[in-house]
Design a protein around this motif. Structure first.
Motif, PDB file in Angstrom:
ATOM      1  N   PHE A  68     -32.997 -28.371 -20.594  1.00 59.36           N
ATOM      2  CA  PHE A  68     -32.431 -29.383 -19.704  1.00 59.36           C
ATOM      3  C   PHE A  68     -33.344 -30.602 -19.765  1.00 59.36           C
ATOM      4  CE2 PHE A  68     -31.782 -25.179 -18.021  1.00 59.36           C
ATOM      5  CZ  PHE A  68     -30.445 -25.132 -17.671  1.00 59.36           C
ATOM      6  N   CYS A  69     -32.769 -31.805 -19.715  1.00 59.24           N
ATOM      7  CA  CYS A  69     -33.551 -33.045 -19.675  1.00 59.24           C
ATOM      8  C   CYS A  69     -33.083 -33.888 -18.501  1.00 59.24           C
ATOM      9  CB  CYS A  69     -33.329 -33.879 -20.931  1.00 59.24           C
ATOM     10  SG  CYS A  69     -33.795 -33.095 -22.462  1.00 59.24           S
ATOM     11  N   ALA A  70     -34.020 -34.502 -17.802  1.00 56.66           N
ATOM     12  CA  ALA A  70     -33.657 -35.447 -16.749  1.00 56.66           C
ATOM     13  C   ALA A  70     -33.293 -36.774 -17.408  1.00 56.66           C
ATOM     14  CB  ALA A  70     -34.824 -35.635 -15.789  1.00 56.66           C
ATOM     15  N   PHE A  71     -32.061 -37.215 -17.228  1.00 61.15           N
ATOM     16  CA  PHE A  71     -31.631 -38.509 -17.739  1.00 61.15           C
ATOM     17  C   PHE A  71     -31.648 -39.566 -16.645  1.00 61.15           C
ATOM     18  CE2 PHE A  71     -29.652 -35.550 -20.778  1.00 61.15           C
ATOM     19  CZ  PHE A  71     -30.224 -36.048 -21.943  1.00 61.15           C
ATOM     20  N   ASP A  72     -31.940 -39.145 -15.423  1.00 65.24           N
ATOM     21  CA  ASP A  72     -32.178 -40.072 -14.316  1.00 65.24           C
ATOM     22  C   ASP A  72     -33.271 -39.461 -13.439  1.00 65.24           C
ATOM     23  OD1 ASP A  72     -30.940 -38.020 -12.925  1.00 65.24           O
ATOM     24  OD2 ASP A  72     -29.191 -39.184 -12.357  1.00 65.24           O
ATOM     25  N   GLY A  73     -33.795 -40.230 -12.522  1.00 68.12           N
ATOM     26  CA  GLY A  73     -34.859 -39.734 -11.659  1.00 68.12           C
ATOM     27  C   GLY A  73     -36.154 -39.509 -12.416  1.00 68.12           C
ATOM     28  N   PRO A  74     -37.064 -38.718 -11.826  1.00 74.39           N
ATOM     29  CA  PRO A  74     -38.351 -38.460 -12.483  1.00 74.39           C
ATOM     30  C   PRO A  74     -38.160 -37.781 -13.841  1.00 74.39           C
ATOM     31  CG  PRO A  74     -38.391 -37.725 -10.196  1.00 74.39           C
ATOM     32  CD  PRO A  74     -36.970 -38.097 -10.511  1.00 74.39           C
ATOM     33  N   PRO A  75     -38.982 -38.130 -14.842  1.00 71.62           N
ATOM     34  CA  PRO A  75     -38.847 -37.546 -16.180  1.00 71.62           C
ATOM     35  C   PRO A  75     -39.316 -36.091 -16.207  1.00 71.62           C
ATOM     36  CG  PRO A  75     -40.751 -39.000 -16.110  1.00 71.62           C
ATOM     37  CD  PRO A  75     -40.072 -39.107 -14.774  1.00 71.62           C
ATOM     38  N   VAL A  76     -38.430 -35.207 -16.637  1.00 69.05           N
ATOM     39  CA  VAL A  76     -38.732 -33.781 -16.730  1.00 69.05           C
ATOM     40  C   VAL A  76     -37.918 -33.181 -17.865  1.00 69.05           C
ATOM     41  CG1 VAL A  76     -38.607 -31.530 -15.573  1.00 69.05           C
ATOM     42  CG2 VAL A  76     -39.125 -33.568 -14.238  1.00 69.05           C
ATOM     43  N   ILE A  77     -38.522 -32.248 -18.591  1.00 69.70           N
ATOM     44  CA  ILE A  77     -37.809 -31.379 -19.520  1.00 69.70           C
ATOM     45  C   ILE A  77     -38.086 -29.953 -19.056  1.00 69.70           C
ATOM     46  CG2 ILE A  77     -37.632 -30.530 -21.894  1.00 69.70           C
ATOM     47  CD1 ILE A  77     -38.586 -33.312 -22.800  1.00 69.70           C
ATOM     48  N   LEU A  78     -37.049 -29.143 -18.977  1.00 75.17           N
ATOM     49  CA  LEU A  78     -37.164 -27.747 -18.553  1.00 75.17           C
ATOM     50  C   LEU A  78     -36.561 -26.881 -19.648  1.00 75.17           C
ATOM     51  CD1 LEU A  78     -37.619 -25.496 -16.373  1.00 75.17           C
ATOM     52  CD2 LEU A  78     -35.328 -26.060 -15.532  1.00 75.17           C
ATOM     53  N   ARG A  79     -37.322 -25.860 -20.088  1.00 76.29           N
ATOM     54  CA  ARG A  79     -36.824 -24.948 -21.123  1.00 76.29           C
ATOM     55  C   ARG A  79     -36.901 -23.512 -20.638  1.00 76.29           C
ATOM     56  NH1 ARG A  79     -39.986 -28.656 -24.088  1.00 76.29           N
ATOM     57  NH2 ARG A  79     -38.793 -29.817 -25.624  1.00 76.29           N
ATOM     58  N   PHE A  80     -35.869 -22.742 -21.007  1.00 78.06           N
ATOM     59  CA  PHE A  80     -35.859 -21.287 -20.829  1.00 78.06           C
ATOM     60  C   PHE A  80     -35.949 -20.683 -22.226  1.00 78.06           C
ATOM     61  CE2 PHE A  80     -32.732 -21.666 -17.007  1.00 78.06           C
ATOM     62  CZ  PHE A  80     -33.758 -22.048 -16.166  1.00 78.06           C
ATOM     63  N   TYR A  81     -36.910 -19.796 -22.429  1.00 76.46           N
ATOM     64  CA  TYR A  81     -37.053 -19.080 -23.695  1.00 76.46           C
ATOM     65  C   TYR A  81     -36.743 -17.608 -23.460  1.00 76.46           C
ATOM     66  CZ  TYR A  81     -39.856 -23.141 -25.123  1.00 76.46           C
ATOM     67  OH  TYR A  81     -40.293 -24.399 -25.418  1.00 76.46           O
ATOM     68  N   GLY A  82     -36.120 -16.970 -24.426  1.00 76.78           N
ATOM     69  CA  GLY A  82     -35.886 -15.546 -24.285  1.00 76.78           C
ATOM     70  C   GLY A  82     -34.987 -14.981 -25.362  1.00 76.78           C
ATOM     71  N   ARG A  83     -34.384 -13.852 -25.015  1.00 74.33           N
ATOM     72  CA  ARG A  83     -33.484 -13.130 -25.907  1.00 74.33           C
ATOM     73  C   ARG A  83     -32.072 -13.233 -25.324  1.00 74.33           C
ATOM     74  NH1 ARG A  83     -35.872 -12.091 -30.476  1.00 74.33           N
ATOM     75  NH2 ARG A  83     -34.426 -10.415 -30.884  1.00 74.33           N
TER      76      ARG A  83
END
Length: 191
Positions: free
Chosen positions: A77-92
């Motif tokens: 997920f990437c923030a395209f507005d508001g504070p800059p953040v990238i969130l990743r889920f890793y797994g199977r």
């Protein structure tokens, strides 16, 4: 700048609730890496370690093929507005066939039993790592609306046309891997 977490936390859930798009990335040995955009309308967090999304018909079915062959999956997920953040889920991950008991249970419990036309399968991700990073390089964009094109296309095809399309375009990956969309024990489409 990156922070790692053992589970999905409330701050991550709140961030995701404000997003409109996420991306999936998958690959198997010897294949191309596949990255696909998806609407968060299709996503549900089942618990602190599990995410699912209702996968709709697309031009290919690379994610399902990669999961069948290898299982690794990343959701971003990437923030395209508001504070800059990238969130990743890793797994199977794994594909859950349409109309299977598990599929129908997830559809009833998390989507009110409402299946959009063109629904193909669920993808489930068992998350072993959650990571955030700065997102400073992600540009700012304004969300306007969901596109109606996929709904219109699926409606014009109808269920019979969708199943024919799945047979033609969604049974193997671009690298020739089986996707699992075809029930190999019965040699029939699961519809």
């Amino acid at each position: 700048m990156a922070k790692q977490f053992a589970r999905i936390e409330d701050a991550h859930r709140n961030f995701i609730s404000r997003q409109h798009i996420f991306f999936t990335a998958s690959a198997a040995e010897g294949t191309r890496v596949n990255v696909s955009p998806r609407s968060t309308e299709a996503l549900r967090l089942l618990d602190d370690h599990t995410a699912i999304y209702l996968d709709r018909t697309g031009s290919g079915n690379e994610t399902a093929a990669h999961l069948k062959a290898d299982g690794r999956l990343t959701i971003m997920f990437c923030a395209f507005d508001g504070p800059p953040v990238i969130l990743r889920f890793y797994g199977r991950g794994r594909m859950i066939r349409r109309n299977s008991a598990e599929y129908l249970s997830l559809l009833a419990e998390h989507f009110g039993g409402q299946e959009p036309l063109g629904a193909r399968q669920f993808i489930r991700l068992d998350i072993d790592l959650v990571q955030t990073s700065c997102g400073y390089a992600v540009p700012l964009y304004d969300y306007r609306a969901e596109r109606p094109n996929l709904d219109r296309w699926a409606e014009a095809k109808g269920q019979e046309g969708l199943e024919a399309y799945w047979r033609e375009k969604n049974l193997t990956s671009m690298d020739g891997l089986p996707t699992g969309l075809l029930d190999e024990t019965e040699d029939e489409m699961v519809s």
